[in-house]
Design an enzyme around this catalytic site. Structure first.
Site, PDB file in Angstrom:
ATOM      1  N   ASP A  15      14.812  -2.231   8.560  1.00 33.59           N
ATOM      2  CA  ASP A  15      15.593  -1.624   7.458  1.00 33.59           C
ATOM      3  C   ASP A  15      16.952  -1.086   7.942  1.00 33.59           C
ATOM      4  O   ASP A  15      16.999  -0.225   8.823  1.00 33.59           O
ATOM      5  CB  ASP A  15      14.825  -0.457   6.832  1.00 33.59           C
ATOM      6  CG  ASP A  15      13.494  -0.859   6.237  1.00 33.59           C
ATOM      7  OD1 ASP A  15      13.098  -2.020   6.374  1.00 33.59           O
ATOM      8  OD2 ASP A  15      12.842   0.010   5.646  1.00 33.59           O
TER       9      ASP A  15
ATOM     10  N   GLU B 103      10.353  -0.029  -3.090  1.00 33.94           N
ATOM     11  CA  GLU B 103      10.851   0.545  -1.833  1.00 33.94           C
ATOM     12  C   GLU B 103      12.370   0.582  -1.793  1.00 33.94           C
ATOM     13  O   GLU B 103      13.061  -0.208  -2.439  1.00 33.94           O
ATOM     14  CB  GLU B 103      10.355  -0.300  -0.658  1.00 33.94           C
ATOM     15  CG  GLU B 103       8.837  -0.409  -0.592  1.00 33.94           C
ATOM     16  CD  GLU B 103       8.375  -0.975   0.743  1.00 33.94           C
ATOM     17  OE1 GLU B 103       7.874  -0.193   1.562  1.00 33.94           O
ATOM     18  OE2 GLU B 103       8.524  -2.187   0.972  1.00 33.94           O
TER      19      GLU B 103
END
Ligand code: FRU
Length: 441
Positions: free
Chosen positions: A75, A315
């Protein structure tokens, strides 16, 4: 005379109050919803998710270089200014990403995740500069995704998820016990001929915790998939100047049940049954209002959107404003769809006329970019930036022999075009490329 003056004064006061009330009501009117409205991504809408020419990501080029050869990198987010534009510090662009040593197994990286820093002069060639904070001072056994903002005084605010407690950590069944809280710290930022340095690390503070009512606590959690109170995204609304932290949550006790609207319209409800267990998939996109300039005092608000009965995880939610349109993006997985529904690992989008609005799924279904059918796990964790560049990481692509490889590095940046509730994937840029972009709008 006296009387007349008094009544003029009274009228002025009244009209000012009316105007003020009217002004205060404008954002809600503009979006056409009440201040506590939670939009719904219903089963009926999610059922329309399908890969098309416009939303299927190009295949990952397997000839990729590792941006940090001894680290798994996943990420990723750039350092942004308070207004959302890309921060450029003495010619350097800065990015943060989750990192863990490549000596660990690919699957073991989540419990050892830290936040690493990268910098680049041209936005294409990135240098890994290590973990910028002292792990002993940081909160959580692991530090999960977040965002970073440089304020008008040059202070860097790093928002992250503090997951699990350092004391009594036990890898066995950790996901049942590891509480997720939203944390922040600050740094000064300096540059020299050796690159970018974050110094003068501030205290690490918890700024948000699940309340149980709007957002599920780990104690309330009933599903088989991990609970969520994570992935803070700092957002300054360009139209109101108000600031927020947007995050991934799960429906709390006030909405943790299937309402007719979570399923679909009347005709759909009369013709479709909901499989057993669907109500345990209770994803939402949370929001808290920032009450102070240093972003340490926040107030939890009802979620912006929920996918109860449709998908368990929304998310890394984030917002891009394009003219009058507010785009709420989030990433999700195939395995988090509720029974009876499916869709690719991808980035999903919803469009509305204000931050709180009756968001409608992009392209009728929500799917904006999905991995191709023949390579379903090639990339993940897309983030759409204000100029619609989309960054992500190489996840588990298949090589020419059909063997799954582990990526753990920056994927090619994609360019998205947004036109009302329609989107299309455009030209590919270099792996990890981030071109300068302006403020949200
Ligand atoms: C998305 C994600 C985030 C989380 C991180 C943990 O890839 O699940 O929600 O912060 O990965 O590794």
């Amino acid at each position: 005379m006296m009387k007349a003056r008094k009544s003029i004064y009274k009228k002025m006061v009244i009209s000012t109050v009316v105007a003020a009330n009217f002004l205060a009501a404008i954002p809600a009117f503009a979006a056409g919803v009440a201040d506590d409205h939670t939009a719904i991504w219903s089963r009926q809408q999610a059922e329309k998710v399908a890969l098309t020419k416009e939303n299927t990501a190009p295949l990952v080029d397997m000839d990729f270089k590792l941006v940090a050869p001894d680290q798994w990198v996943w990420d990723t987010w750039p350092l942004q200014n308070r207004d959302g534009s890309l921060a450029i510090v003495n010619g350097y662009r800065v990015a943060f990403a989750l990192v863990a040593p490549r000596s660990l197994g690919w699957g073991d990286r989540h419990t050892e995740a830290r936040i690493g820093m990268f910098y680049s002069k041209n936005g294409k060639d990135w240098t890994y500069a290590g973990i910028p904070y002292n792990y002993d001072k940081a909160l959580g056994h692991m530090q999960w995704a977040g965002t970073a903002m440089m304020d008008e005084n040059g202070k860097v605010h790093l928002f992250y998820t503090a997951t699990g407690d350092k004391s009594n950590w036990d890898n066995n069944g950790w996901d049942r016990r590891a509480v997720q809280r939203i944390a922040k710290t600050t740094f000064d930022i300096n540059t020299d001929k050796n690159g970018v340095h974050l110094t003068n690390e501030g205290p690490h503070q918890i700024i948000l915790e699940a309340d149980g009512k709007y957002y599920e606590t780990i104690e309330n959690w009933k599903s088989n998939i991990i609970t969520a109170f994570r992935d803070p995204f700092f957002f300054q609304d360009p139209n109101t100047g108000k600031e927020y932290i947007i995050f991934e949550g799960q429906a709390g006790t006030d909405r943790n049940y299937l309402k007719p609207e979570n399923i679909g319209d009347e005709e759909y409800r009369n013709t479709h049954s909901v499989p057993e267990g669907a109500q345990l998939y209770n994803g939402n996109i949370g929001i808290a209002e920032v009450l102070d300039h240093d972003i340490t005092k926040l107030k939890l608000l009802p979620p912006l959107l929920e996918s109860v009965g449709a998908n368990h995880q929304l998310e890394r939610p984030h917002v891009v404003v394009n003219g009058d349109d507010y785009y709420l993006f989030t990433i999700s997985h195939t395995f988090t769809y509720a029974p009876g529904l499916t869709g690719p690992d991808g980035v999903y989008g919803f469009v509305g006329k204000g931050l709180r609005s009756d968001y409608k799924p992009m392209n009728g279904s929500g799917l904006v970019i999905g991995n191709p059918k023949e390579n379903p796990y090639q990339a993940y964790s897309w983030m759409v930036l204000p100029n619609q560049q989309v960054i992500s990481f190489i996840n588990e692509p298949k090589d020419a022999n059909g063997q799954v490889q582990f990526g753990g590095t920056f994927a090619a940046t994609l360019k998205l075009s947004l036109n009302g509730d329609q989107s299309e994937i455009g030209k590919e840029q270099r792996n990890g490329e981030i071109k300068p972009f302006g403020a949200n709008r």
